[in-house]
Design an enzyme around this catalytic site. Structure first.
Site, PDB file in Angstrom:
ATOM      1  N   HIS A 181       0.806  -1.238   0.000  1.00 20.18           N
ATOM      2  CA  HIS A 181       0.000   0.000   0.000  1.00 20.18           C
ATOM      3  C   HIS A 181       0.830   1.274   0.000  1.00 20.18           C
ATOM      4  O   HIS A 181       0.279   2.350  -0.188  1.00 20.18           O
ATOM      5  CB  HIS A 181      -0.997  -0.003   1.161  1.00 20.18           C
ATOM      6  CG  HIS A 181      -0.394   0.127   2.524  1.00 20.18           C
ATOM      7  ND1 HIS A 181      -0.567   1.240   3.303  1.00 20.18           N
ATOM      8  CD2 HIS A 181       0.375  -0.716   3.252  1.00 20.18           C
ATOM      9  CE1 HIS A 181       0.049   1.068   4.463  1.00 20.18           C
ATOM     10  NE2 HIS A 181       0.631  -0.118   4.451  1.00 20.18           N
TER      11      HIS A 181
ATOM     12  N   THR B 258      -3.844 -19.322   4.395  1.00 19.57           N
ATOM     13  CA  THR B 258      -4.337 -19.204   3.019  1.00 19.57           C
ATOM     14  C   THR B 258      -3.876 -17.892   2.399  1.00 19.57           C
ATOM     15  O   THR B 258      -4.003 -16.824   3.010  1.00 19.57           O
ATOM     16  CB  THR B 258      -5.881 -19.262   3.012  1.00 19.57           C
ATOM     17  OG1 THR B 258      -6.274 -20.524   3.565  1.00 19.57           O
ATOM     18  CG2 THR B 258      -6.437 -19.129   1.602  1.00 19.57           C
TER      19      THR B 258
ATOM     20  N   CYS C 138       1.129   4.917  12.759  1.00 16.15           N
ATOM     21  CA  CYS C 138       1.105   3.871  13.772  1.00 16.15           C
ATOM     22  C   CYS C 138       1.223   4.452  15.173  1.00 16.15           C
ATOM     23  O   CYS C 138       0.927   3.803  16.155  1.00 16.15           O
ATOM     24  CB  CYS C 138       2.243   2.882  13.545  1.00 16.15           C
ATOM     25  SG  CYS C 138       2.429   2.447  11.845  1.00 16.15           S
TER      26      CYS C 138
HETATM   27  N1  PMP Z   1       8.280   0.302   7.989  1.00 12.10           N
HETATM   28  C1  PMP Z   1       8.167   1.556   7.559  1.00 12.10           C
HETATM   29  C2  PMP Z   1       9.397   2.322   7.235  1.00 12.10           C
HETATM   30  C3  PMP Z   1       6.915   2.134   7.398  1.00 12.10           C
HETATM   31  O1  PMP Z   1       6.807   3.393   6.962  1.00 12.10           O
HETATM   32  C4  PMP Z   1       5.758   1.366   7.698  1.00 12.10           C
HETATM   33  C5  PMP Z   1       4.379   1.961   7.561  1.00 12.10           C
HETATM   34  N2  PMP Z   1       4.227   3.200   8.210  1.00 12.10           N
HETATM   35  C6  PMP Z   1       5.944   0.047   8.138  1.00 12.10           C
HETATM   36  C7  PMP Z   1       7.212  -0.452   8.268  1.00 12.10           C
HETATM   37  C8  PMP Z   1       4.757  -0.831   8.451  1.00 12.10           C
HETATM   38  O2  PMP Z   1       4.040  -1.114   7.297  1.00 12.10           O
HETATM   39  P1  PMP Z   1       2.573  -1.767   7.397  1.00 12.10           P
HETATM   40  O3  PMP Z   1       1.777  -0.849   8.279  1.00 12.10           O
HETATM   41  O4  PMP Z   1       2.095  -1.818   6.003  1.00 12.10           O
HETATM   42  O5  PMP Z   1       2.722  -3.104   8.023  1.00 12.10           O
END
Ligand code: PMP
Length: 382
Positions: free
Chosen positions: A201, A241, A328
């Site tokens: 994404h 799956t 996050c």
């Molecule tokens: N690593 C980095 C450098 C990211 O920018 C992100 C998403 N913010 C992630 C890991 C985690 O990716 P995902 O949320 O798609 O698991």
């Protein structure tokens, strides 16, 4: 209304969505079903996507393992090496203070098992010096994990230099390339590494699918063990799956990136120049966080001193979708761990805005809405 938070999640490319809808409608079999053509058709789609991911990265398709995204890939790398680290008595891990929390919190959890975690700070420019990483390597170093480009500043890290050194030193090297996959296409192909994490994404593929790249050395995969049990999918490294439509979308996003990354790069650089010109012409005082000498064309992190980013984002959210850090962490306001590690002053951190865009961002709309944001910031200052 303009969306400028591509580093959190980029809008899906309509060609990717079309591909996924087609798969959802017509190829609903389980890719591991052996007893009918539905399974065979799904398996072929997965196989084709695996090849597309491999082509984008310049690797073999049997080095691509599908996961739910980079958070999971990062966790498999770190937690998956626990057993090997304990058995081989290699329990020293080197990482940087600007990594994503999926690395930082995962390595931290290994301290309970006797691992020693060495966290290298970046300089004020947001760069983790290759020299600091290399000089920290010891006999018992199991893993070095450094991201390719930081998600908050866009600063590109010296992973080429680090990988070239580690290649001959019997230390596993992991790169979190979530923000660069599909964008720094040629650069990634030149890197030496053992493991890499990517998420669809962030490159206009679907949410909920990503990849863990495990490079083979002498025909052998790095010694990671799975986090889940109960299936043999993805060589047992990631049982369950396979989400065939998501994987098909990921593959399509990779194919598009291969064909279009050069043009996209040029367009994104142009957008960055225009954002900087707009800021300069507005006369507002601002600072750029993170060096622009080595930075993604899709990201800029700025602070407008004495303008709280929380207040500004709240006042502009009807027309401008930006953020001040990683999604996050954004449910609770905490000062950015990335900017803090760079040693920036608290007021600069508190006023930091991360603006990130993509090749489909409309320059006129961006400039219009962004100038409204600057005017709002000015009104805070008067
Ligand atoms: N690593 C980095 C450098 C990211 O920018 C992100 C998403 N913010 C992630 C890991 C985690 O990716 P995902 O949320 O798609 O698991």
């Amino acid at each position: 209304m303009i969306y400028l938070d591509y580093n959190a999640s980029a809008p899906i490319d309509m060609r990717v969505l079309d591909k996924m809808v087609d798969v959802y409608k017509n190829d609903y079999g389980n890719a591991d079903s052996r007893t009918h053509d539905y399974g065979e058709a799904a398996r072929k789609i997965v196989d084709n996507s695996r090849q597309q991911v491999a082509d984008l990265l310049g690797i073999n398709k049997d080095e691509v393992f599908f996961t739910s995204g980079a958070t999971e890939s990062n966790n498999i790398v770190v937690q998956g090496l626990r057993k090997y680290g304990i058995e081989s008595n290699k329990k020293h891990i080197i990482t940087s203070a600007i990594e994503h929390k999926a690395i930082l919190e995962s390595v931290k959890s290994l301290e309970a098992y006797g691992f020693e975690i060495q966290v290298i700070n970046p300089n004020k420019d947001g760069i983790v010096a290759a020299k600091s990483v290399i000089e920290s390597v010891r006999e018992d170093t199991l893993l070095v994990s450094i991201m390719h480009a930081n998600n908050e500043t866009g600063v590109i890290q010296p992973v080429k230099e680090i990988g070239d050194y580690l290649k001959n030193n019997n230390v596993l090297f992991h790169i979190d390339a979530t923000q660069t996959c599909g964008k720094l296409v040629e650069e990634i192909k030149t890197l030496n590494y053992d493991m890499m994490s990517i998420s669809a994404h962030k490159m206009q593929g679907p949410q909920g699918v990503g990849g863990l790249i495990l490079k083979k050395k002498n025909y052998r995969l790095p010694p990671v063990t799975p986090l889940f049990f109960g299936g043999s999918q993805e060589h047992g490294i990631r049982p369950g799956t396979l989400p065939v439509a998501l994987i098909a979308g990921f593959g399509k996003a990779c194919e598009i990136a291969i064909n279009e990354y050069r043009l996209n790069y040029a367009h994104c650089i142009d957008i960055k120049k225009k954002i900087i010109n707009l800021l300069d012409d507005s006369g507002i005082e601002y600072v750029v966080n993170g060096t622009q000498d080595s930075c993604m064309p899709t990201t800029i992190n700025i602070s407008i001193p004495n303008v709280s980013s929380e207040a500004l984002m709240l006042s502009t959210k009807q027309y401008c979708g930006i953020s001040n850090g990683s999604a996050c962490n954004s449910s609770s306001y905490k000062p950015s761990h990335v900017l803090s590690a760079m040693g920036l002053d608290f007021d600069i951190i508190e006023s930091a805005l991360r603006i990130s865009w993509g090749h489909d961002t409309k320059t006129d709309e961006l400039l219009y809405e962004f100038s409204r944001l600057i005017e709002t910031a000015k009104s805070f200052l008067s």
